[in-house]
Design an enzyme around this catalytic site. Structure first.
Site, PDB file in Angstrom:
ATOM      1  N   GLU A 276      26.264  12.171 -50.020  1.00  0.00           N
ATOM      2  CA  GLU A 276      26.899  10.941 -49.667  1.00  0.00           C
ATOM      3  C   GLU A 276      28.258  11.222 -48.825  1.00  0.00           C
ATOM      4  O   GLU A 276      28.327  10.487 -47.710  1.00  0.00           O
ATOM      5  CB  GLU A 276      27.709  10.182 -50.938  1.00  0.00           C
ATOM      6  CG  GLU A 276      26.629   9.725 -51.773  1.00  0.00           C
ATOM      7  CD  GLU A 276      25.368   8.830 -50.936  1.00  0.00           C
ATOM      8  OE1 GLU A 276      25.847   7.907 -50.160  1.00  0.00           O
ATOM      9  OE2 GLU A 276      24.352   8.820 -51.206  1.00  0.00           O
ATOM     10  N   TRP A 279      26.278  11.518 -45.466  1.00  0.00           N
ATOM     11  CA  TRP A 279      26.259  10.232 -44.797  1.00  0.00           C
ATOM     12  C   TRP A 279      27.523   9.891 -43.691  1.00  0.00           C
ATOM     13  O   TRP A 279      27.300   9.362 -42.675  1.00  0.00           O
ATOM     14  CB  TRP A 279      25.936   9.339 -45.752  1.00  0.00           C
ATOM     15  CG  TRP A 279      24.519   9.120 -46.290  1.00  0.00           C
ATOM     16  CD1 TRP A 279      23.987   9.511 -47.420  1.00  0.00           C
ATOM     17  CD2 TRP A 279      23.364   8.200 -45.412  1.00  0.00           C
ATOM     18  NE1 TRP A 279      22.756   8.855 -47.259  1.00  0.00           N
ATOM     19  CE2 TRP A 279      22.309   8.394 -46.017  1.00  0.00           C
ATOM     20  CE3 TRP A 279      23.452   7.512 -44.231  1.00  0.00           C
ATOM     21  CZ2 TRP A 279      21.012   7.900 -45.773  1.00  0.00           C
ATOM     22  CZ3 TRP A 279      22.206   7.053 -43.818  1.00  0.00           C
ATOM     23  CH2 TRP A 279      21.117   7.141 -44.586  1.00  0.00           C
ATOM     24  N   TRP A 307      19.308 -14.497 -34.073  1.00  0.00           N
ATOM     25  CA  TRP A 307      20.206 -14.920 -34.897  1.00  0.00           C
ATOM     26  C   TRP A 307      20.626 -16.101 -34.951  1.00  0.00           C
ATOM     27  O   TRP A 307      20.704 -16.830 -33.966  1.00  0.00           O
ATOM     28  CB  TRP A 307      21.519 -13.956 -34.550  1.00  0.00           C
ATOM     29  CG  TRP A 307      21.301 -12.270 -34.531  1.00  0.00           C
ATOM     30  CD1 TRP A 307      21.406 -11.560 -33.374  1.00  0.00           C
ATOM     31  CD2 TRP A 307      20.920 -11.531 -35.899  1.00  0.00           C
ATOM     32  NE1 TRP A 307      21.022 -10.376 -34.025  1.00  0.00           N
ATOM     33  CE2 TRP A 307      20.794 -10.330 -35.294  1.00  0.00           C
ATOM     34  CE3 TRP A 307      20.738 -11.731 -37.171  1.00  0.00           C
ATOM     35  CZ2 TRP A 307      20.355  -9.059 -36.146  1.00  0.00           C
ATOM     36  CZ3 TRP A 307      20.418 -10.692 -38.013  1.00  0.00           C
ATOM     37  CH2 TRP A 307      20.248  -9.590 -37.437  1.00  0.00           C
ATOM     38  N   ASN A 342      29.530   0.482 -52.785  1.00  0.00           N
ATOM     39  CA  ASN A 342      28.528   0.631 -51.674  1.00  0.00           C
ATOM     40  C   ASN A 342      27.399  -0.242 -51.909  1.00  0.00           C
ATOM     41  O   ASN A 342      26.810  -0.854 -51.026  1.00  0.00           O
ATOM     42  CB  ASN A 342      27.976   2.198 -51.737  1.00  0.00           C
ATOM     43  CG  ASN A 342      26.808   2.281 -50.732  1.00  0.00           C
ATOM     44  OD1 ASN A 342      27.284   2.023 -49.399  1.00  0.00           O
ATOM     45  ND2 ASN A 342      25.963   2.818 -51.106  1.00  0.00           N
ATOM     46  N   TRP A 360      24.762  -9.013 -37.544  1.00  0.00           N
ATOM     47  CA  TRP A 360      25.236  -8.144 -38.119  1.00  0.00           C
ATOM     48  C   TRP A 360      26.770  -7.794 -37.824  1.00  0.00           C
ATOM     49  O   TRP A 360      27.660  -7.358 -38.461  1.00  0.00           O
ATOM     50  CB  TRP A 360      24.400  -6.749 -38.411  1.00  0.00           C
ATOM     51  CG  TRP A 360      24.374  -6.011 -37.024  1.00  0.00           C
ATOM     52  CD1 TRP A 360      23.296  -6.430 -36.180  1.00  0.00           C
ATOM     53  CD2 TRP A 360      25.272  -5.267 -36.341  1.00  0.00           C
ATOM     54  NE1 TRP A 360      23.456  -5.627 -35.022  1.00  0.00           N
ATOM     55  CE2 TRP A 360      24.426  -4.868 -35.105  1.00  0.00           C
ATOM     56  CE3 TRP A 360      26.166  -4.484 -36.611  1.00  0.00           C
ATOM     57  CZ2 TRP A 360      24.991  -3.782 -34.201  1.00  0.00           C
ATOM     58  CZ3 TRP A 360      26.729  -3.402 -35.858  1.00  0.00           C
ATOM     59  CH2 TRP A 360      26.262  -3.247 -34.424  1.00  0.00           C
ATOM     60  N   TRP A 383      25.995  -1.222 -41.449  1.00  0.00           N
ATOM     61  CA  TRP A 383      25.564  -2.371 -41.116  1.00  0.00           C
ATOM     62  C   TRP A 383      24.182  -2.337 -40.444  1.00  0.00           C
ATOM     63  O   TRP A 383      23.437  -3.180 -40.784  1.00  0.00           O
ATOM     64  CB  TRP A 383      26.529  -3.126 -40.172  1.00  0.00           C
ATOM     65  CG  TRP A 383      27.727  -3.994 -41.141  1.00  0.00           C
ATOM     66  CD1 TRP A 383      28.865  -3.371 -41.332  1.00  0.00           C
ATOM     67  CD2 TRP A 383      27.408  -5.180 -41.724  1.00  0.00           C
ATOM     68  NE1 TRP A 383      29.434  -4.334 -42.367  1.00  0.00           N
ATOM     69  CE2 TRP A 383      28.564  -5.313 -42.528  1.00  0.00           C
ATOM     70  CE3 TRP A 383      26.283  -6.201 -41.726  1.00  0.00           C
ATOM     71  CZ2 TRP A 383      28.733  -6.546 -43.351  1.00  0.00           C
ATOM     72  CZ3 TRP A 383      26.650  -7.265 -42.520  1.00  0.00           C
ATOM     73  CH2 TRP A 383      27.779  -7.475 -43.412  1.00  0.00           C
TER      74      TRP A 383
HETATM   75  C1  LIG Z   1      27.621  -2.724 -44.719  1.00  0.00           C
HETATM   76  C2  LIG Z   1      28.263  -1.446 -45.020  1.00  0.00           C
HETATM   77  C3  LIG Z   1      29.418  -1.047 -44.503  1.00  0.00           C
HETATM   78  C4  LIG Z   1      30.155   0.277 -44.801  1.00  0.00           C
HETATM   79  N1  LIG Z   1      31.562   0.316 -44.024  1.00  0.00           N
HETATM   80  C5  LIG Z   1      32.108   1.588 -44.541  1.00  0.00           C
HETATM   81  C6  LIG Z   1      33.344   1.566 -43.934  1.00  0.00           C
HETATM   82  O1  LIG Z   1      33.830   0.975 -42.920  1.00  0.00           O
HETATM   83  N2  LIG Z   1      33.995   2.790 -44.186  1.00  0.00           N
HETATM   84  C7  LIG Z   1      33.414   3.721 -45.098  1.00  0.00           C
HETATM   85  O2  LIG Z   1      34.249   4.830 -45.491  1.00  0.00           O
HETATM   86  N3  LIG Z   1      32.273   3.578 -45.663  1.00  0.00           N
HETATM   87  C8  LIG Z   1      31.617   2.456 -45.396  1.00  0.00           C
HETATM   88  N4  LIG Z   1      30.486   2.250 -46.011  1.00  0.00           N
HETATM   89  C9  LIG Z   1      29.658   3.386 -46.760  1.00  0.00           C
HETATM   90  C10 LIG Z   1      30.004   3.284 -48.190  1.00  0.00           C
HETATM   91  O3  LIG Z   1      30.011   2.120 -48.697  1.00  0.00           O
HETATM   92  C11 LIG Z   1      31.548   3.709 -48.711  1.00  0.00           C
HETATM   93  O4  LIG Z   1      31.828   4.817 -48.139  1.00  0.00           O
HETATM   94  C12 LIG Z   1      31.834   3.654 -50.131  1.00  0.00           C
HETATM   95  O5  LIG Z   1      31.435   2.729 -50.918  1.00  0.00           O
HETATM   96  C13 LIG Z   1      33.211   4.231 -50.381  1.00  0.00           C
HETATM   97  O6  LIG Z   1      33.324   4.300 -51.845  1.00  0.00           O
HETATM   98  P1  LIG Z   1      33.322   5.645 -52.503  1.00  0.00           P
HETATM   99  O7  LIG Z   1      34.546   6.406 -51.884  1.00  0.00           O
HETATM  100  O8  LIG Z   1      33.896   5.331 -53.973  1.00  0.00           O
HETATM  101  O9  LIG Z   1      32.201   6.229 -52.361  1.00  0.00           O
HETATM  102  P2  LIG Z   1      31.580   7.794 -53.278  1.00  0.00           P
HETATM  103  O10 LIG Z   1      30.193   7.299 -53.731  1.00  0.00           O
HETATM  104  O11 LIG Z   1      32.430   8.203 -54.158  1.00  0.00           O
HETATM  105  O12 LIG Z   1      31.149   8.540 -52.037  1.00  0.00           O
HETATM  106  C14 LIG Z   1      32.196   9.701 -51.617  1.00  0.00           C
HETATM  107  C15 LIG Z   1      32.348   9.584 -50.183  1.00  0.00           C
HETATM  108  O13 LIG Z   1      31.143   9.761 -49.316  1.00  0.00           O
HETATM  109  C16 LIG Z   1      31.278   8.900 -48.085  1.00  0.00           C
HETATM  110  N5  LIG Z   1      30.063   7.905 -48.418  1.00  0.00           N
HETATM  111  C17 LIG Z   1      29.487   7.475 -49.269  1.00  0.00           C
HETATM  112  N6  LIG Z   1      28.524   6.697 -49.221  1.00  0.00           N
HETATM  113  C18 LIG Z   1      28.558   6.464 -47.903  1.00  0.00           C
HETATM  114  C19 LIG Z   1      27.772   5.840 -46.760  1.00  0.00           C
HETATM  115  N7  LIG Z   1      26.747   5.099 -47.256  1.00  0.00           N
HETATM  116  N8  LIG Z   1      27.679   5.873 -45.552  1.00  0.00           N
HETATM  117  C20 LIG Z   1      28.840   6.573 -45.087  1.00  0.00           C
HETATM  118  N9  LIG Z   1      29.817   7.295 -46.008  1.00  0.00           N
HETATM  119  C21 LIG Z   1      29.579   7.224 -47.331  1.00  0.00           C
HETATM  120  C22 LIG Z   1      32.598   8.100 -48.229  1.00  0.00           C
HETATM  121  O14 LIG Z   1      33.337   8.554 -47.324  1.00  0.00           O
HETATM  122  C23 LIG Z   1      32.720   8.350 -49.774  1.00  0.00           C
HETATM  123  O15 LIG Z   1      34.328   8.232 -49.814  1.00  0.00           O
HETATM  124  C24 LIG Z   1      29.696   0.997 -45.675  1.00  0.00           C
HETATM  125  C25 LIG Z   1      28.410   0.869 -46.054  1.00  0.00           C
HETATM  126  C26 LIG Z   1      27.731  -0.218 -45.972  1.00  0.00           C
HETATM  127  C27 LIG Z   1      26.639  -0.540 -46.543  1.00  0.00           C
END
Ligand SMILES: Cc1cc2nc3c(=O)[nH]c(=O)nc-3n(C[C@H](O)[C@H](O)[C@H](O)COP(=O)(O)OP(=O)(O)OC[C@H]3O[C@@H](n4cnc5c(N)ncnc54)[C@H](O)[C@@H]3O)c2cc1C
Length: 484
Positions: A276, A279, A307, A342, A360, A383
């Protein structure tokens, strides 16, 4: 001899390459270090929730510097003008910073570096906030990746192991007392209307808060693979705003994992968590290599997508008043806490772009304003992935069914009950789809549809068909091609 360290998305003192380089200068030549944060009110402004976070994070950074005998200089305005003014006021000869990868930031840094160097200033930038810089993880033809899995394999090959990090000295060189700093409160980062009331219950911004957050998560990490999808958020780290503001680095997180597990990539939950973080790196790489993707669909077919212009539906989505409980709970959680899980982000993004057929970019803009972790790269990737407009995206025809998502990821309905107290007394079946419930079930739960809780603003099945029809209109268009 003085070095200015320009803090931006790296509000920490440890594992800070620019700060470490300034410390090396200071030790070698008995130099001063001036730590600076400049609030840039230019085009790429921070959203309201991120400004709240920034205020508190700066306050912690200022305190950490002060306890070591230094002082954080705060300024507001054009960074180029402010840096030049500080160079003149202090006679500093070096300016150091850690790199950022959003298009506006890159452009600004290039302009400033060129100007400073032309004036004979030692202007240097360093890698800081990612495991690898976007130009380091490329395919065999030295091109950037558009698909995550091969990107992740290449990133692992490039290495996620980290060298030991240098310790931070307890005493730092003082900042000239004559150098003026704006008061933190005068930056105006906190909202005038106190919609942020609940934020302090959920967050502790700053480097110490980031470390505590990681420490609290580590004991749960081995069950991350199964727990990460539960909407209550108990299975995830909530590190995202700390990472966004650079209060902790992926290197530090990796170092903690390597210290705990000799082979973290072989431990399922740990491997999944690292993926993650991958990602996050992938999102930064996509934005770096396709800078227009922050505003344009990566798949050019979607330039002609029909849209809907539906401001009332957009407002209902923003306010959590769509009549679809899991969507509304997630949107209200976002408003109250500045964060969303997420899976919830994917559910609400799918609902907006497919069931409501709203562009979006409207959803992405709302997220940028309301998320404490608002990050252009991750937000754009999230997005575009969910909307199906990205390069490595969920196909457009994959439309989340919010009822099934709630049944699967909030099986007891606790998440929905927490954020929609007006539905709290409903049995789970009623809770997930109140419009399908009998009058008796609604009465028992004290729900009056259209009064205490909205009727759904769209029919899920009909809006799904409408989305598929809209997609059929652009299906024959030009497929994704690498921008030149
Ligand atoms: C529509 C949409 C918009 C999003 N906007 C953002 C945003 O503006 N900023 C943001 O940091 N993340 C964004 N994310 C990714 C993700 O949802 C969040 O990083 C995550 O939910 C943060 O929670 P956590 O720290 O508990 O994640 P954990 O599950 O604990 O993951 C650890 C770290 O991994 C990274 N990570 C995890 N999942 C993703 C992912 N899918 N994409 C990129 N990095 C990820 C983050 O830095 C996160 O803190 C978005 C996802 C979607 C679907």
């Amino acid at each position: 001899m003085t070095t200015i360290v320009w803090f931006r998305q790296d509000l920490r003192l440890s594992d800070h390459p620019a700060f470490s380089a300034a410390l090396d200068n200071a030790a070698e030549h008995d130099q001063c270090i001036i730590p600076v944060y400049i609030l840039d009110e230019g085009p790429a402004q921070l959203g309201e929730a991120a400004r709240w976070w920034l205020h508190h994070s700066l306050s912690v950074l200022a305190e950490d510097l002060a306890t070591r005998g230094s002082r954080l200089i705060l300024r507001r305005g054009n960074p180029e003008t402010e840096i030049v003014a500080m160079l003149q006021a202090t006679g500093a000869t070096s300016v150091y910073w850690n790199r950022r990868f959003d298009p506006t930031g890159i452009h600004q840094d290039q302009v400033i570096k060129t100007q400073l160097k032309a004036g004979g200033i030692d202007a240097q930038s360093f890698p800081g906030n990612y495991l690898h810089e976007p130009w380091r993880v490329l395919n065999r033809k030295a091109e950037s990746f558009r698909v995550f899995t091969p990107y992740w394999k290449a990133l692992i090959t490039a290495g996620i192991d980290v060298p030991p990090l240098p310790p931070l000295p307890n005493a730092l060189p003082p900042v000239p007392p004559s150098l003026a700093s704006t008061r933190l409160e005068a930056l105006g980062l906190l909202p005038e209307i106190p919609w942020d009331r609940a934020f302090p219950e959920h967050w502790k911004p700053g480097e110490h808060g980031a470390r505590e957050c990681l420490a609290a998560f580590l004991p749960k990490i081995e069950s991350y693979a199964e727990g990460r999808n539960a909407l209550d958020g108990q299975g995830v780290s909530r590190l995202s705003p700390h990472l966004r503001f650079g209060e902790i680095t992926p290197r530090q997180i990796s170092a903690a994992l390597f210290a705990r597990y000799p082979h973290p990539l072989e431990v399922p939950g740990v491997e999944h968590f690292l993926r993650e973080l991958g990602w996050r790196e992938f999102g930064a790489s996509l934005l770096y290599h396709d800078p227009q993707s922050g505003t344009e669909p990566l798949n050019p077919r979607f330039a002609a997508f029909p849209w809907r212009d539906a401001p009332n539906d957009l407002r209902a989505w923003q306010r959590g008043e769509t009549g679809i409980p899991v969507v509304d709970a997630a949107m209200r959680a976002l408003w109250a806490t500045g964060w969303m899980h997420n899976r919830a982000r994917m559910i609400v993004a799918s609902f907006l772009t497919k069931n409501l057929l709203i562009d979006w970019r409207h959803g992405a803009a709302w997220f940028m304003d309301t998320l404490v972790d608002a990050d252009l790269a991750s937000n754009t990737a999230g997005w575009q992935w969910t909307a199906g407009t990205g390069a490595d995206a969920a196909p457009f025809f994959r439309i989340f069914n919010p009822i099934l998502q709630a049944e699967k990821f909030d099986p007891q309905g606790d998440f929905i009950r927490q954020w929609l107290p007006e539905l709290a007394r409903a049995d789970t079946k009623t809770l997930f789809a109140p419009w399908q419930a009998s009058d008796d079930a609604l009465n028992k739960a004290g729900i009056r549809l259209g009064d205490t809780y909205p009727e759904p603003i769209v029919d899920l099945a009909a809006s799904r068909r409408r989305a598929l029809d809209a997609f059929a209109q652009i299906k024959g268009g030009a497929a994704y091609e690498r921008p030149q």
